[in-house]
Design a protein around this motif. Structure first.
Motif, short mmCIF file in Angstrom:
data_model
loop_
_atom_site.label_atom_id
_atom_site.label_comp_id
_atom_site.label_asym_id
_atom_site.label_seq_id
_atom_site.Cartn_x
_atom_site.Cartn_y
_atom_site.Cartn_z
N LEU A 156 10.50 26.64 10.46
CA LEU A 156 11.30 25.44 10.19
C LEU A 156 10.73 24.61 9.04
CD1 LEU A 156 12.33 24.36 13.81
CD2 LEU A 156 13.56 25.79 12.19
N ARG A 157 9.74 25.14 8.33
CA ARG A 157 9.18 24.47 7.15
C ARG A 157 9.27 25.36 5.90
NH1 ARG A 157 7.85 18.93 7.32
NH2 ARG A 157 7.20 18.40 9.42
N ASN A 158 9.93 26.49 6.03
CA ASN A 158 10.05 27.44 4.90
C ASN A 158 8.70 27.69 4.21
OD1 ASN A 158 12.67 27.34 5.63
ND2 ASN A 158 13.48 26.93 3.57
N GLU A 188 0.84 -1.19 0.00
CA GLU A 188 0.00 0.00 0.00
C GLU A 188 0.88 1.25 0.00
OE1 GLU A 188 -3.48 0.12 -0.26
OE2 GLU A 188 -2.40 1.91 -0.88
N PHE A 189 0.58 2.20 -0.87
CA PHE A 189 1.42 3.40 -0.94
C PHE A 189 0.64 4.66 -0.54
CE2 PHE A 189 3.06 0.29 -3.99
CZ PHE A 189 4.37 0.17 -3.56
N LEU A 190 -0.50 4.48 0.13
CA LEU A 190 -1.33 5.63 0.52
C LEU A 190 -0.57 6.55 1.47
CD1 LEU A 190 -4.68 3.80 1.48
CD2 LEU A 190 -4.05 4.76 -0.73
N ARG A 191 -0.72 7.87 1.24
CA ARG A 191 -0.18 8.83 2.20
C ARG A 191 -1.28 9.21 3.18
NH1 ARG A 191 0.74 13.62 -1.56
NH2 ARG A 191 -1.14 12.65 -2.37
N GLU A 192 -0.93 9.37 4.44
CA GLU A 192 -1.92 9.83 5.41
C GLU A 192 -2.41 11.21 5.03
OE1 GLU A 192 -0.17 7.79 9.34
OE2 GLU A 192 -1.40 9.57 9.65
N GLY A 193 -3.70 11.45 5.22
CA GLY A 193 -4.27 12.75 4.88
C GLY A 193 -4.72 12.81 3.42
N LEU A 246 11.34 17.45 -1.91
CA LEU A 246 12.55 18.27 -1.79
C LEU A 246 12.27 19.47 -0.90
CD1 LEU A 246 14.17 18.33 -5.37
CD2 LEU A 246 14.95 17.09 -3.35
N ASN A 247 11.30 19.34 0.00
CA ASN A 247 11.02 20.44 0.92
C ASN A 247 11.84 20.25 2.19
OD1 ASN A 247 9.01 21.47 -0.82
ND2 ASN A 247 7.57 19.96 -0.01
N PRO A 248 12.73 21.21 2.49
CA PRO A 248 13.51 21.05 3.71
C PRO A 248 12.62 21.25 4.93
CG PRO A 248 13.90 23.20 2.75
CD PRO A 248 13.00 22.47 1.79
N ALA A 257 1.17 18.01 14.30
CA ALA A 257 1.06 16.78 13.50
C ALA A 257 2.39 16.51 12.78
CB ALA A 257 -0.06 16.92 12.47
N PHE A 258 2.61 15.26 12.37
CA PHE A 258 3.90 14.94 11.75
C PHE A 258 4.04 15.55 10.36
CE2 PHE A 258 3.53 11.69 8.41
CZ PHE A 258 2.23 11.23 8.57
N LYS A 259 2.89 15.96 9.80
CA LYS A 259 2.90 16.69 8.53
C LYS A 259 1.55 17.38 8.41
CE LYS A 259 0.93 13.11 5.62
NZ LYS A 259 0.99 12.38 4.38
N GLY A 260 1.38 18.25 7.41
CA GLY A 260 0.09 18.91 7.23
C GLY A 260 -0.96 17.93 6.71
N THR A 308 5.00 22.42 11.48
CA THR A 308 4.29 21.50 10.57
C THR A 308 3.85 22.29 9.34
OG1 THR A 308 3.48 20.30 12.49
CG2 THR A 308 2.38 19.84 10.41
N GLU A 309 3.88 21.61 8.18
CA GLU A 309 3.62 22.32 6.91
C GLU A 309 2.12 22.43 6.60
OE1 GLU A 309 4.62 19.21 7.34
OE2 GLU A 309 4.97 18.11 5.48
N TRP A 310 1.35 23.09 7.49
CA TRP A 310 -0.07 23.33 7.20
C TRP A 310 -0.21 24.48 6.22
CZ3 TRP A 310 -4.05 20.33 8.29
CH2 TRP A 310 -3.96 19.41 9.34
C1 UDX Z 1 4.54 7.80 3.54
C2 UDX Z 1 4.66 7.52 2.03
O1 UDX Z 1 4.72 8.77 1.33
C3 UDX Z 1 3.48 6.67 1.55
O2 UDX Z 1 3.67 6.33 0.19
C4 UDX Z 1 3.43 5.39 2.40
O3 UDX Z 1 2.34 4.57 2.02
C5 UDX Z 1 3.33 5.74 3.86
O4 UDX Z 1 4.43 6.57 4.24
P1 UDX Z 1 3.11 9.44 5.07
O5 UDX Z 1 3.81 8.82 6.23
O6 UDX Z 1 1.64 9.61 5.12
O7 UDX Z 1 3.39 8.60 3.73
O8 UDX Z 1 3.75 10.89 4.85
P2 UDX Z 1 4.60 11.67 3.77
O9 UDX Z 1 3.73 12.62 3.08
O10 UDX Z 1 5.40 10.75 2.93
O11 UDX Z 1 5.59 12.51 4.75
C6 UDX Z 1 6.44 11.85 5.68
C7 UDX Z 1 7.28 12.85 6.44
O12 UDX Z 1 8.23 13.49 5.59
C8 UDX Z 1 6.49 13.99 7.11
O13 UDX Z 1 7.04 14.24 8.39
C9 UDX Z 1 6.72 15.17 6.18
O14 UDX Z 1 6.61 16.42 6.82
C10 UDX Z 1 8.16 14.90 5.74
N1 UDX Z 1 8.50 15.55 4.46
C11 UDX Z 1 7.88 15.14 3.29
C12 UDX Z 1 9.49 16.54 4.41
O15 UDX Z 1 10.06 16.91 5.45
N2 UDX Z 1 9.82 17.07 3.20
C13 UDX Z 1 9.23 16.69 2.03
O16 UDX Z 1 9.59 17.22 0.98
C14 UDX Z 1 8.22 15.70 2.08
#
Ligand code: UDX
Length: 434
Positions: free
Chosen positions: A411-413, A151-156, A252-254, A320-323, A386-388
């Motif tokens: 810290l997310r530019n 499964e390659f689904l991203r959360e959110g 490629l987002n720092p 959150a760990f990401k937006g 977090t990149e909201w």
């Molecule tokens: C990831 C994979 O992308 C997905 O294919 C797999 O099924 C599950 O794991 P996810 O964990 O939902 O998905 O999050 P993702 O969007 O990949 O981000 C992961 C982390 O990397 C986050 O903390 C995010 O903020 C960070 N990130 C992502 C960066 O710091 N820079 C980026 O350019 C991209």
């Protein structure tokens, strides 16, 4: 087709809902009674954009059902998908397969007619062999193929990703199982690459993909550190790199380091597999170590910005760990926050979705704000973790009026440096001279 899905978490539930939308009869089974009760009564148990609407539609139509009873789910199913958790072992960091094996043992008894058992959970190479052995031991007469279906689904973005997959990987040598999968995923046949590979290749593809993306993030973060010293601008560098189609713009987002329930777990499990098979994965080992270090470095950076005032109030935007998610598991924001609390700093937090999950961990060690402006009332610094998307569009005038010191550390530019500086803020971000 009749599909059984074992596990109703971030993978199982969106997959079940998506398969119901494709016209299948889906029964989801879970061990947690409260979850099944809620899901049966029309209460969705996790936040994913677009999920609730589709879930309610198919709950109503009867195409989607929920049960605690494995027999009810598996009996007569054409495909049984295993989507239970594989959390990291606390010491070895290997994927803990106890839930996978327990599911295999339980489902085996109820297999009826030819069935494809597909592993959706991320599992180490060779797990398919183990699942097959368990099923054959419990039910030697079972007419079954065990395949890997990562499964390659991203959360959110799980619902979007379900309907727009980059590829569907089918890991099996069985022609019969391939036929079933081709039928199941026929609606995607014209627009998506279907890769038919061996089970072990398929299991490896999932880890190799996640580890590569984690490495890509680590790479851009390392470049950001370089740019700070060399006087270059990481935003410009990332854009310049990303326009090369071989490199690509995405990931490629720092930032303050990657997090979440997948990348940290999967990179560790992959490194562990490398050690086990005697094929050291040095790039991945380095990525893991440097990503851990980075979060501490970022906490130090925040503390240093207000070092003259031990009482300084720090406003944190993003938990959150990401937006786009309410998930705080392995969140860089939470880890940085913990470090700031360890330094006895005074912190007020805000996140658009993750407040409840964060509160369960942070308790009364921080103050909670109802919006980003309230978080900044009397603050000496605002820190974006977090990149909201909505943090990009804040009213800087309003913010100015709230803050004690006009200092923002991004810290997310996310913010526009010129605009923020023009408004008179002292602004710092990642990967450029501040
Ligand atoms: C990831 C994979 O992308 C997905 O294919 C797999 O099924 C599950 O794991 P996810 O964990 O939902 O998905 O999050 P993702 O969007 O990949 O981000 C992961 C982390 O990397 C986050 O903390 C995010 O903020 C960070 N990130 C992502 C960066 O710091 N820079 C980026 O350019 C991209």
């Amino acid at each position: 087709m009749k599909i059984a899905i074992i596990g109703t978490g971030y993978v199982g539930l969106p997959t079940g809902v998506g398969l119901a939308e494709l016209g299948n009869q889906v029964v989801c089974v879970d061990k947690i009674a409260a979850k099944i009760e809620a899901l049966t009564q029309g209460k969705v148990t996790l936040y994913e954009e677009g999920l609730e609407e589709l879930y309610l539609k198919h709950l109503k139509s009867g195409a989607l059902r929920f049960t605690l009873d494995m027999r009810e789910a598996v009996d007569g199913a054409d495909v049984v998908m295993i989507a239970v958790g594989t959390p990291p072992h606390p010491v070895t960091k290997e994927a803990d397969l106890q839930y996978i094996y327990a599911a295999a043992e339980e489902l085996a008894a109820y297999l009826d007619g030819y069935t494809v058992v597909a592993t959706k959970s991320t599992v180490p190479v060779g797990t398919g062999d183990e699942i097959e052995a368990i099923i054959k031991k419990v039910n030697p007469a079972a007419d079954v193929d065990v395949i890997s279906l990562p499964e390659f689904l991203r959360e959110g973005f799980a619902v979007h990703d379900f309907f727009h997959p980059d590829r569907i990987v089918i890991g099996t040598d069985s022609q019969r199982a391939r036929e079933v999968m081709r039928r199941l995923y026929a609606p995607f046949a014209d627009k998506t690459e279907m890769l038919e590979v061996s089970r072990r290749s398929s299991e490896t593809i999932k880890y190799a993909s996640n580890a590569f993306l984690a490495m890509k993030i680590h790479y851009i973060n390392e470049m950001a550190d370089f740019c700070e010293k060399a006087g270059a601008d990481i935003n410009e560098v990332a854009k310049g790199m990303g326009t090369d189609s071989r490199i690509g713009r995405k990931f490629l987002n720092p930032g303050p380091g990657y997090g979440g329930s997948c990348f940290p777990k999967d990179t560790n499990a992959m490194a562990q597999m490398g050690r086990k098979f005697g094929a050291m994965l040095n790039l991945i080992e380095t990525t893991i170590a440097k990503n851990d270090e980075r979060k501490l470095e970022m906490a130090k950076r925040v503390a240093a910005a207000v070092k003259h005032n031990p009482e300084a109030k720090i406003a944190v935007w993003g938990l959150a760990f990401k937006g786009g998610t309410d998930d705080c598991r392995e969140s860089p924001a939470m880890q940085i926050l913990e470090k700031l609390l360890h330094y006895n700093r005074n912190v007020t937090v805000y996140d658009p979705q993750a407040m409840e999950n964060a509160r369960a961990v942070l308790g009364d060690r921080v103050s909670y704000a109802a919006d980003p402006y309230e978080a900044c009332a009397g603050a000496d610094i605002a820190v974006i973790l977090t990149e909201w998307e909505n943090f990009k569009h804040l009213d800087l005038e309003k913010l100015k009026a709230k803050m004690l010191q006009m200092q923002i550390m991004d810290l997310r530019n996310l913010l526009n440096k010129e605009e923020v500086c023009r408004q008179g803020f002292c602004y710092s971000c990642i990967g450029m001279k501040n």
